[in-house]
Design a protein around this motif. Structure first.
Motif, PDB file in Angstrom:
ATOM      1  N   THR A 153     -13.291   6.204   4.218  1.00  0.00           N
ATOM      2  CA  THR A 153     -12.892   5.437   3.040  1.00  0.00           C
ATOM      3  C   THR A 153     -13.546   6.008   1.799  1.00  0.00           C
ATOM      4  O   THR A 153     -14.610   6.644   1.851  1.00  0.00           O
ATOM      5  CB  THR A 153     -13.292   3.957   3.181  1.00  0.00           C
ATOM      6  N   PHE A 154     -12.867   5.784   0.682  1.00  0.00           N
ATOM      7  CA  PHE A 154     -13.414   6.142  -0.627  1.00  0.00           C
ATOM      8  C   PHE A 154     -12.791   5.216  -1.661  1.00  0.00           C
ATOM      9  O   PHE A 154     -11.570   5.004  -1.663  1.00  0.00           O
ATOM     10  CB  PHE A 154     -13.092   7.597  -0.966  1.00  0.00           C
ATOM     11  N   ASP A 155     -13.608   4.644  -2.515  1.00  0.00           N
ATOM     12  CA  ASP A 155     -13.125   3.743  -3.559  1.00  0.00           C
ATOM     13  C   ASP A 155     -12.716   4.541  -4.786  1.00  0.00           C
ATOM     14  O   ASP A 155     -13.504   5.337  -5.325  1.00  0.00           O
ATOM     15  CB  ASP A 155     -14.200   2.725  -3.933  1.00  0.00           C
ATOM     16  N   GLN A 187     -10.684   4.694  -8.722  1.00  0.00           N
ATOM     17  CA  GLN A 187     -10.565   3.918  -9.949  1.00  0.00           C
ATOM     18  C   GLN A 187      -9.500   4.547 -10.834  1.00  0.00           C
ATOM     19  O   GLN A 187      -9.041   5.665 -10.591  1.00  0.00           O
ATOM     20  CB  GLN A 187     -11.910   3.868 -10.689  1.00  0.00           C
ATOM     21  N   SER A 200       0.847  -1.189   0.000  1.00  0.00           N
ATOM     22  CA  SER A 200       0.000   0.000   0.000  1.00  0.00           C
ATOM     23  C   SER A 200       0.886   1.244   0.000  1.00  0.00           C
ATOM     24  O   SER A 200       2.089   1.178   0.289  1.00  0.00           O
ATOM     25  CB  SER A 200      -0.914   0.005   1.225  1.00  0.00           C
ATOM     26  N   LEU A 235      -7.082  -3.168  -4.654  1.00  0.00           N
ATOM     27  CA  LEU A 235      -8.090  -4.205  -4.465  1.00  0.00           C
ATOM     28  C   LEU A 235      -8.124  -5.194  -5.623  1.00  0.00           C
ATOM     29  O   LEU A 235      -8.737  -6.252  -5.511  1.00  0.00           O
ATOM     30  CB  LEU A 235      -9.486  -3.568  -4.321  1.00  0.00           C
ATOM     31  N   ILE A 261      -3.528   4.175   0.396  1.00  0.00           N
ATOM     32  CA  ILE A 261      -4.166   3.724  -0.830  1.00  0.00           C
ATOM     33  C   ILE A 261      -3.856   2.241  -1.008  1.00  0.00           C
ATOM     34  O   ILE A 261      -2.690   1.848  -1.152  1.00  0.00           O
ATOM     35  CB  ILE A 261      -3.677   4.535  -2.042  1.00  0.00           C
ATOM     36  N   ASP A 262      -4.895   1.416  -0.977  1.00  0.00           N
ATOM     37  CA  ASP A 262      -4.760  -0.039  -1.114  1.00  0.00           C
ATOM     38  C   ASP A 262      -5.196  -0.468  -2.511  1.00  0.00           C
ATOM     39  O   ASP A 262      -6.121   0.099  -3.107  1.00  0.00           O
ATOM     40  CB  ASP A 262      -5.640  -0.765  -0.091  1.00  0.00           C
ATOM     41  N   HIS A 281      -8.124   4.962   2.428  1.00  0.00           N
ATOM     42  CA  HIS A 281      -8.463   5.193   3.829  1.00  0.00           C
ATOM     43  C   HIS A 281      -7.769   6.494   4.225  1.00  0.00           C
ATOM     44  O   HIS A 281      -6.569   6.673   3.965  1.00  0.00           O
ATOM     45  CB  HIS A 281      -7.955   4.056   4.720  1.00  0.00           C
ATOM     46  N   ARG A 318      -9.363  -1.580  -9.197  1.00  0.00           N
ATOM     47  CA  ARG A 318     -10.047  -0.913  -8.097  1.00  0.00           C
ATOM     48  C   ARG A 318      -9.039  -0.634  -6.964  1.00  0.00           C
ATOM     49  O   ARG A 318      -8.163  -1.442  -6.700  1.00  0.00           O
ATOM     50  CB  ARG A 318     -11.209  -1.763  -7.578  1.00  0.00           C
ATOM     51  N   TYR A 319      -9.260   0.509  -6.338  1.00  0.00           N
ATOM     52  CA  TYR A 319      -8.372   0.939  -5.263  1.00  0.00           C
ATOM     53  C   TYR A 319      -9.218   1.565  -4.157  1.00  0.00           C
ATOM     54  O   TYR A 319     -10.308   2.095  -4.416  1.00  0.00           O
ATOM     55  CB  TYR A 319      -7.350   1.967  -5.780  1.00  0.00           C
ATOM     56  N   ARG A 320      -8.714   1.503  -2.948  1.00  0.00           N
ATOM     57  CA  ARG A 320      -9.464   2.068  -1.820  1.00  0.00           C
ATOM     58  C   ARG A 320      -8.567   3.007  -1.034  1.00  0.00           C
ATOM     59  O   ARG A 320      -7.418   2.686  -0.699  1.00  0.00           O
ATOM     60  CB  ARG A 320      -9.994   0.965  -0.919  1.00  0.00           C
TER      61      ARG A 320
END
Length: 591
Positions: free
Chosen positions: A512-514, A516, A394, A461, A458-459, A469, A465-467
């Motif tokens: 959190t927010f997803d 792209q 991350s 997924l 930033i992770d 926190h 897709r990325y998430r």
């Protein structure tokens, strides 16, 4: 050999000044910066005179010496730096025949030593900035480079103080000598706020116009090579080819060059007298009639030439020549002070740039940042940005803002920033935990710094897709720019937790927010949006609207364009902007 000012210049400096036997905050900051960069056990700023050594700046000094800030020269290795005028660097002083009997080695246990000279306004070595160890140490090139830069900063500080004293005494003497002259009263105040070379040029023009009735003024500063002069402003020139006159060699047959060579003023009642001595100036589209060219000299050193002119013929009597000489003296002092400040700003900015390390560039993210300092003093401040690739893969991103716009703010910023990135790396969990631990360390380590900060993780997924926190400590919200949808602020006002340095026990929260592929995340400090007299929400709306218009740009161009659009001229607050754009990983198809 170092030179001292002549008594004929009117303001000879005293042979020695009383040395401060107490802690001096400016020198203390330099010591803290050096210790933080080198990790040395002890860092000192030492000054010597009349057989004694005082220590106005220190980190790691034993309590008994910290109380007195004084040591005999017999227990001072800095005496060799002062005597020789060159750095003294030894990994083990016990092995050096010249040093092993020194009291600092024999009685105080100093082993490794690295000291660099500090010079005063006379260009005399009066002390040293040094790092000490009680065990052998091989000093690295980076260690010595940091000490060299900070010793130069200490010298600039000492010179500036000497120049302030000279300026104060000059003001007193001028007021006494020209008590009847309103111009000299104006001069005594006019240059106090002139902190840059263009400031000095504008102030000289204003004072000359107000007090002498001049129509135009030109300030030519001596170039670094010492072989030429360059005009700071071309306002006194006209025509299509004015730039050809901006720079002149000291060997040229022009009046400014002649004054620079001889250091004697020239006065011309009309243009014909000037043309007779310097035919080359006939090629200029000449303004006005009378001219005076005045050497700008400080401490026996030429630093420029001031040219002033009038539209009509003018007779120069001895009394008004003396007034013009006084104008030149004030201008010279202000110009030298501005150049010293510029040198100090350069050293300070170099140190801050060294603390703001380069951003990583992982395959799936493109990142760029822009930093713009506030004010006109040190040109450094307490804002920072950072990004770290964590052991999990991350990416941590962060911005922060420590109160202040000077070297002290930059030092405290460096402490918080380094601590925060270490916490993120060591425990790559949720951003709120990084801020909570930072707040506790801020209190527990005695930093007691008030600051805002925003951290994110930033992770990846998978499948594009990325998430994100993120957690905020009293900081402006992050802004997301999505292609085709424009920009928007993430989170509500309630998403903002308490700023750092107030209550370390207060709970912190994550959001959190997803994301792209194609999304750009903007993290910024309040200098980008806060404006006096404008509601904050209005400024945030302007940022979102501007980011929507410029969102098509790559991160490196976007941070510059946004800063140019929202911050003009000299910002009233530091500004840091970090842009993080999600891009397809190698082999990934962007749908």
């Amino acid at each position: 050999m170092p030179t001292t000012p002549r008594a004929a210049e009117g303001l000879p400096l005293p042979a020695a000044r009383p040395l401060p036997r107490v802690a001096d905050e400016a020198f203390e900051r330099f010591c803290r910066l050096a210790q933080r960069q080198l990790g040395a056990s002890v860092v000192l700023v030492s000054l010597t005179a009349d057989g004694e050594q005082v220590i106005p700046g220190a980190v790691g000094l034993p309590p008994e010496f910290d109380a007195t800030r004084q040591l005999p020269l017999t227990a001072a290795l800095c005496q060799h730096v002062v005597a020789d005028g060159v750095p003294l660097v030894v990994p083990d002083a016990r092995l050096d025949p010249r040093l092993h009997d020194n009291g600092a080695v024999r009685e105080l246990g100093v082993v490794a030593y690295a000291g660099f000279p500090i010079v005063d306004e006379r260009d005399e070595v009066v002390g040293s900035l040094c790092a000490l160890e009680l065990a052998p140490r091989d000093w690295s090139e980076d260690d010595l480079a940091v000490l060299l830069d900070l010793a130069a900063a200490c010298s600039s500080e000492l010179r500036l103080r000497g120049e302030r004293e000279r300026a104060r005494r000059a003001q007193q003497q001028a007021t006494r000598s020209y008590r009847q002259s309103g111009l000299l009263l104006l001069l005594s105040d006019a240059f106090q706020d002139a902190l840059t070379v263009p400031d000095v040029a504008r102030t000289a023009a204003r004072v000359a116009a107000t007090g002498l009735g001049t129509s135009f003024t030109g300030l030519a500063a001596l170039d670094e090579d010492g072989r030429s002069l360059s005009y700071v402003s071309m306002a006194s020139f006209v025509g299509d080819d004015v730039e050809r006159w901006r720079r002149t060699r000291l060997t040229d047959d022009r009046p400014v060059a002649h004054v620079a060579r001889t250091r004697k003023p020239l006065f011309y009642e009309d243009r014909e007298a000037l043309f007779a001595d310097f035919p080359v100036v006939k090629e200029m589209e000449f303004l006005g009639e009378a001219r005076a060219f005045l050497p700008l000299v400080s401490r026996q050193r030429l630093i420029g030439v001031l040219g002033i002119g009038w539209q009509q013929r003018r007779t120069f009597h001895d009394d008004n020549r003396a007034v013009k000489t006084a104008l030149a003296a004030y201008t010279a002092q202000a110009l030298e002070r501005a150049q010293l400040l510029e040198e100090r700003r350069h050293v300070a900015r170099t140190l801050q740039d060294a603390m703001l390390t380069a951003l990583p560039q992982p395959d799936h993210l493109a990142m760029a940042a822009h930093y713009l300092p506030a004010g006109r003093a040190d040109r450094v401040g307490g804002d920072w940005y950072d990004a770290v690739v964590l052991p999990t893969g991350s990416v941590a991103v962060m911005v922060g803002d420590v109160t202040g716009h000077d070297m002290d703010a930059a030092a405290r910023m460096g402490q918080l920033r380094s601590t925060l990135r270490a916490f993120a790396w060591d425990h790559p969990d949720l951003p709120s935990t990084w801020l909570a631990r930072l707040d506790q360390a801020n209190r527990g380590l005695g930093l007691d710094t008030i600051a805002t900060a925003l951290t994110g993780r930033i992770d990846t997924l998978g499948e594009g897709r990325y998430r994100l926190h993120w957690s905020s400590a009293g900081h402006p919200p992050p802004v997301l720019v999505r292609p085709g949808e424009g920009a928007r602020a993430l989170g509500r006002r309630s998403a903002n937790d308490l700023l750092l340095g107030v209550d370390p026990q207060r709970a912190r929260h994550d959001h959190t927010f997803d994301m792209q592929v194609g999304d750009t995340l903007l993290l910024h400090t309040d200098g980008l949006v806060e404006r006096r007299g404008r509601p904050l929400q209005e400024s945030l709306d302007l940022l979102i609207a501007t980011a929507s218009q410029l969102g098509y740009l790559s991160p490196d161009k976007l941070v510059r364009a946004l800063t140019d659009a929202l911050v003009s001229g000299h910002p009233s607050d530091d500004t840091a902007l970090l842009a993080v754009q999600v891009r397809p990983c190698p082999g990934q198809v962007d749908l």
